[in-house]
Design an enzyme around this catalytic site. Structure first.
Site, PDB file in Angstrom:
ATOM      1  N   LYS A  62       0.832  -1.206   0.000  1.00 48.54           N
ATOM      2  CA  LYS A  62       0.000   0.000   0.000  1.00 48.54           C
ATOM      3  C   LYS A  62       0.872   1.264   0.000  1.00 48.54           C
ATOM      4  O   LYS A  62       0.672   2.178  -0.791  1.00 48.54           O
ATOM      5  CB  LYS A  62      -0.929   0.012   1.234  1.00 48.54           C
ATOM      6  CG  LYS A  62      -1.792  -1.222   1.376  1.00 48.54           C
ATOM      7  CD  LYS A  62      -2.678  -1.168   2.610  1.00 48.54           C
ATOM      8  CE  LYS A  62      -1.957  -1.199   3.943  1.00 48.54           C
ATOM      9  NZ  LYS A  62      -1.301  -2.485   4.266  1.00 48.54           N
ATOM     10  N   ARG A  84      -9.732   0.809   8.830  1.00 45.85           N
ATOM     11  CA  ARG A  84      -9.361  -0.556   9.189  1.00 45.85           C
ATOM     12  C   ARG A  84     -10.463  -1.265   9.955  1.00 45.85           C
ATOM     13  O   ARG A  84     -10.301  -2.430  10.324  1.00 45.85           O
ATOM     14  CB  ARG A  84      -8.124  -0.518  10.087  1.00 45.85           C
ATOM     15  CG  ARG A  84      -6.812  -0.696   9.341  1.00 45.85           C
ATOM     16  CD  ARG A  84      -5.712  -0.453  10.351  1.00 45.85           C
ATOM     17  NE  ARG A  84      -4.572  -1.268  10.134  1.00 45.85           N
ATOM     18  CZ  ARG A  84      -3.443  -0.811   9.576  1.00 45.85           C
ATOM     19  NH1 ARG A  84      -3.357   0.405   9.127  1.00 45.85           N
ATOM     20  NH2 ARG A  84      -2.407  -1.603   9.469  1.00 45.85           N
ATOM     21  N   ARG A 112      11.408  -1.069  10.912  1.00 42.97           N
ATOM     22  CA  ARG A 112      10.330  -0.850  11.871  1.00 42.97           C
ATOM     23  C   ARG A 112      10.371  -1.867  13.006  1.00 42.97           C
ATOM     24  O   ARG A 112      10.668  -3.029  12.778  1.00 42.97           O
ATOM     25  CB  ARG A 112       8.977  -0.977  11.154  1.00 42.97           C
ATOM     26  CG  ARG A 112       8.601   0.273  10.423  1.00 42.97           C
ATOM     27  CD  ARG A 112       7.439   0.082   9.508  1.00 42.97           C
ATOM     28  NE  ARG A 112       6.253  -0.543  10.091  1.00 42.97           N
ATOM     29  CZ  ARG A 112       5.092  -0.585   9.470  1.00 42.97           C
ATOM     30  NH1 ARG A 112       4.965  -0.018   8.283  1.00 42.97           N
ATOM     31  NH2 ARG A 112       4.056  -1.181  10.025  1.00 42.97           N
ATOM     32  N   ARG A 153      -0.615  -8.753  13.612  1.00 43.57           N
ATOM     33  CA  ARG A 153      -1.103  -7.762  12.640  1.00 43.57           C
ATOM     34  C   ARG A 153      -2.020  -8.432  11.607  1.00 43.57           C
ATOM     35  O   ARG A 153      -3.042  -7.871  11.219  1.00 43.57           O
ATOM     36  CB  ARG A 153       0.087  -7.075  11.946  1.00 43.57           C
ATOM     37  CG  ARG A 153       0.837  -6.145  12.895  1.00 43.57           C
ATOM     38  CD  ARG A 153       2.231  -5.806  12.403  1.00 43.57           C
ATOM     39  NE  ARG A 153       2.250  -5.031  11.182  1.00 43.57           N
ATOM     40  CZ  ARG A 153       3.350  -4.844  10.445  1.00 43.57           C
ATOM     41  NH1 ARG A 153       4.497  -5.380  10.819  1.00 43.57           N
ATOM     42  NH2 ARG A 153       3.295  -4.119   9.362  1.00 43.57           N
TER      43      ARG A 153
HETATM   44  P1  AP5 Z   1       4.845  -1.612   1.765  1.00 41.69           P
HETATM   45  O1  AP5 Z   1       4.459  -0.797   0.579  1.00 41.69           O
HETATM   46  O2  AP5 Z   1       5.652  -0.952   2.836  1.00 41.69           O
HETATM   47  O3  AP5 Z   1       3.566  -2.358   2.371  1.00 41.69           O
HETATM   48  P2  AP5 Z   1       2.278  -1.785   3.158  1.00 41.69           P
HETATM   49  O4  AP5 Z   1       1.086  -2.450   2.566  1.00 41.69           O
HETATM   50  O5  AP5 Z   1       2.302  -0.295   3.178  1.00 41.69           O
HETATM   51  O6  AP5 Z   1       2.558  -2.437   4.559  1.00 41.69           O
HETATM   52  P3  AP5 Z   1       2.566  -1.868   6.056  1.00 41.69           P
HETATM   53  O7  AP5 Z   1       3.259  -2.922   6.872  1.00 41.69           O
HETATM   54  O8  AP5 Z   1       3.110  -0.476   6.127  1.00 41.69           O
HETATM   55  O9  AP5 Z   1       1.081  -1.867   6.376  1.00 41.69           O
HETATM   56  P4  AP5 Z   1       0.470  -1.941   7.751  1.00 41.69           P
HETATM   57  O10 AP5 Z   1      -0.933  -1.788   7.359  1.00 41.69           O
HETATM   58  O11 AP5 Z   1       0.782  -3.122   8.590  1.00 41.69           O
HETATM   59  O12 AP5 Z   1       1.201  -0.782   8.573  1.00 41.69           O
HETATM   60  P5  AP5 Z   1       0.738   0.663   9.029  1.00 41.69           P
HETATM   61  O13 AP5 Z   1       1.942   1.521   9.053  1.00 41.69           O
HETATM   62  O14 AP5 Z   1      -0.453   1.097   8.252  1.00 41.69           O
HETATM   63  O15 AP5 Z   1       5.643  -2.915   1.208  1.00 41.69           O
HETATM   64  C1  AP5 Z   1       6.177  -3.873   2.112  1.00 41.69           C
HETATM   65  C2  AP5 Z   1       7.541  -4.382   1.550  1.00 41.69           C
HETATM   66  O16 AP5 Z   1       7.316  -5.107   0.332  1.00 41.69           O
HETATM   67  C3  AP5 Z   1       8.516  -3.245   1.197  1.00 41.69           C
HETATM   68  O17 AP5 Z   1       9.817  -3.642   1.538  1.00 41.69           O
HETATM   69  C4  AP5 Z   1       8.379  -3.079  -0.327  1.00 41.69           C
HETATM   70  O18 AP5 Z   1       9.585  -2.639  -0.933  1.00 41.69           O
HETATM   71  C5  AP5 Z   1       8.015  -4.497  -0.765  1.00 41.69           C
HETATM   72  N1  AP5 Z   1       7.083  -4.518  -1.909  1.00 41.69           N
HETATM   73  C6  AP5 Z   1       6.007  -3.702  -2.095  1.00 41.69           C
HETATM   74  N2  AP5 Z   1       5.360  -4.024  -3.234  1.00 41.69           N
HETATM   75  C7  AP5 Z   1       6.047  -5.088  -3.751  1.00 41.69           C
HETATM   76  C8  AP5 Z   1       5.849  -5.890  -4.928  1.00 41.69           C
HETATM   77  N3  AP5 Z   1       4.815  -5.672  -5.780  1.00 41.69           N
HETATM   78  N4  AP5 Z   1       6.728  -6.906  -5.156  1.00 41.69           N
HETATM   79  C9  AP5 Z   1       7.760  -7.152  -4.296  1.00 41.69           C
HETATM   80  N5  AP5 Z   1       7.997  -6.414  -3.184  1.00 41.69           N
HETATM   81  C10 AP5 Z   1       7.152  -5.403  -2.908  1.00 41.69           C
HETATM   82  O19 AP5 Z   1       0.204   0.403  10.494  1.00 41.69           O
HETATM   83  C11 AP5 Z   1       1.101   0.133  11.574  1.00 41.69           C
HETATM   84  C12 AP5 Z   1       0.317   0.047  12.883  1.00 41.69           C
HETATM   85  O20 AP5 Z   1      -0.322   1.324  13.148  1.00 41.69           O
HETATM   86  C13 AP5 Z   1      -0.849  -0.957  12.928  1.00 41.69           C
HETATM   87  O21 AP5 Z   1      -0.381  -2.265  13.261  1.00 41.69           O
HETATM   88  C14 AP5 Z   1      -1.737  -0.338  14.018  1.00 41.69           C
HETATM   89  O22 AP5 Z   1      -1.229  -0.607  15.297  1.00 41.69           O
HETATM   90  C15 AP5 Z   1      -1.605   1.149  13.759  1.00 41.69           C
HETATM   91  N6  AP5 Z   1      -2.630   1.688  12.837  1.00 41.69           N
HETATM   92  C16 AP5 Z   1      -2.397   2.275  11.626  1.00 41.69           C
HETATM   93  N7  AP5 Z   1      -3.542   2.656  11.043  1.00 41.69           N
HETATM   94  C17 AP5 Z   1      -4.538   2.293  11.896  1.00 41.69           C
HETATM   95  C18 AP5 Z   1      -5.967   2.405  11.831  1.00 41.69           C
HETATM   96  N8  AP5 Z   1      -6.591   2.959  10.776  1.00 41.69           N
HETATM   97  N9  AP5 Z   1      -6.685   1.915  12.883  1.00 41.69           N
HETATM   98  C19 AP5 Z   1      -6.076   1.371  13.960  1.00 41.69           C
HETATM   99  N10 AP5 Z   1      -4.732   1.224  14.074  1.00 41.69           N
HETATM  100  C20 AP5 Z   1      -3.965   1.696  13.046  1.00 41.69           C
END
Ligand code: AP5
Length: 216
Positions: free
Chosen positions: A14, A88, A161, A172
């Site tokens: 994402k 979410r 991270r 997660r």
């Molecule tokens: P990346 O693009 O970083 O993936 P992502 O989908 O953004 O993954 P996240 O881990 O950031 O999502 P998340 O939802 O767990 O974390 P968030 O920060 O929102 O890609 C991942 C890796 O793969 C990278 O190394 C990239 O290079 C590689 N890659 C990407 N595309 C690729 C492809 N096509 N092929 C190969 N490799 C590829 O949330 C963190 C925490 O915050 C949550 O756990 C929660 O505690 C809290 N939080 C955040 N938002 C909320 C909410 N709305 N409600 C409640 N709690 C929340």
């Protein structure tokens, strides 16, 4: 102009695609995860409240993230917003609909990034980001051109991270399947859902997202 949600489990890609859309379409990424991590890094009251919850891989409360999004929506975005990691829960989804409606705006598309759970472990454990500009890399699939230096801004402040480990990823993922995956049906029923193959390489995923956006 289009307002879209990128929906998918941790590591689905994402953030990677949201950053690209900012550059190619002038859209604005709203990542609640990034906002919360910034609060932790700055040591704010909010950061202190959420640090433990995020380290365990659990979701923070709806009130907190809805408040963060509401504040950012008022800043506006000429190219439209990319909601990344929000909503979410069903409650967050309802709140987003109400906020947009109040501002005379609407959601144009929800793009589900479909990935295999087994691929997510490798994605998440190999990830690192630039602490200066937020560019996202991967040890194997997307390394920096020069080791230890960000391709985009030249910073050497590359970070991993705290929640990017196999154990926390299990929590997660569980949170995703219990609380977030019902949004797939919710947005399907609203006629907004499109799915893309998130396992394809980054460029192919980008093309698939562009095709959805071109139809909005
Ligand atoms: P990346 O693009 O970083 O993936 P992502 O989908 O953004 O993954 P996240 O881990 O950031 O999502 P998340 O939802 O767990 O974390 P968030 O920060 O929102 O890609 C991942 C890796 O793969 C990278 O190394 C990239 O290079 C590689 N890659 C990407 N595309 C690729 C492809 N096509 N092929 C190969 N490799 C590829 O949330 C963190 C925490 O915050 C949550 O756990 C929660 O505690 C809290 N939080 C955040 N938002 C909320 C909410 N709305 N409600 C409640 N709690 C929340």
């Amino acid at each position: 102009m289009a307002n879209i949600i990128l929906l998918g489990p941790p590591g689905a890609g994402k953030g990677t695609q949201a950053k690209r859309l900012e550059q190619t379409r002038g859209m604005v990424q709203l990542s609640t995860g990034d906002m919360l991590k910034e609060a932790i890094a700055k040591g704010t009251e909010l950061g202190k409240r959420v640090e433990g919850i995020m380290a365990r891989g659990e979701l923070v409360t709806d009130e907190i993230v809805i408040g963060l999004i509401e504040a950012k929506l008022h800043e506006g975005a000429r190219g439209g917003f990319i909601f990344d990691g929000f909503p979410r829960t069903l409650r967050q989804a309802d709140a987003l609909g109400e906020l947009l409606q109040r501002m005379g705006q609407k959601l144009d598309a929800v793009i589900e990034m479909q990935v295999d759970d087994a691929a997510l472990v490798a994605r998440v454990t190999g990830r690192f980001t630039c602490g200066n500009c937020g560019a996202v890399y991967h040890d194997v699939t997307r390394p920096t051109k020069v080791a230890g230096t960000c391709d985009v801004c030249g910073s050497t402040n590359l970070k991993r991270r705290a929640d990017d480990n196999e154990e926390t990823l299990k929590t997660r993922l569980m949170e995703y399947y219990k609380k977030t995956s019902p949004l797939i049906g919710y947005y399907y029923a609203k006629g907004l859902l499109s799915a893309v193959d998130g396992l394809a390489d980054v460029g192919q995923v980008a093309d698939a997202i562009d095709r959805v956006l071109d139809k909005t």
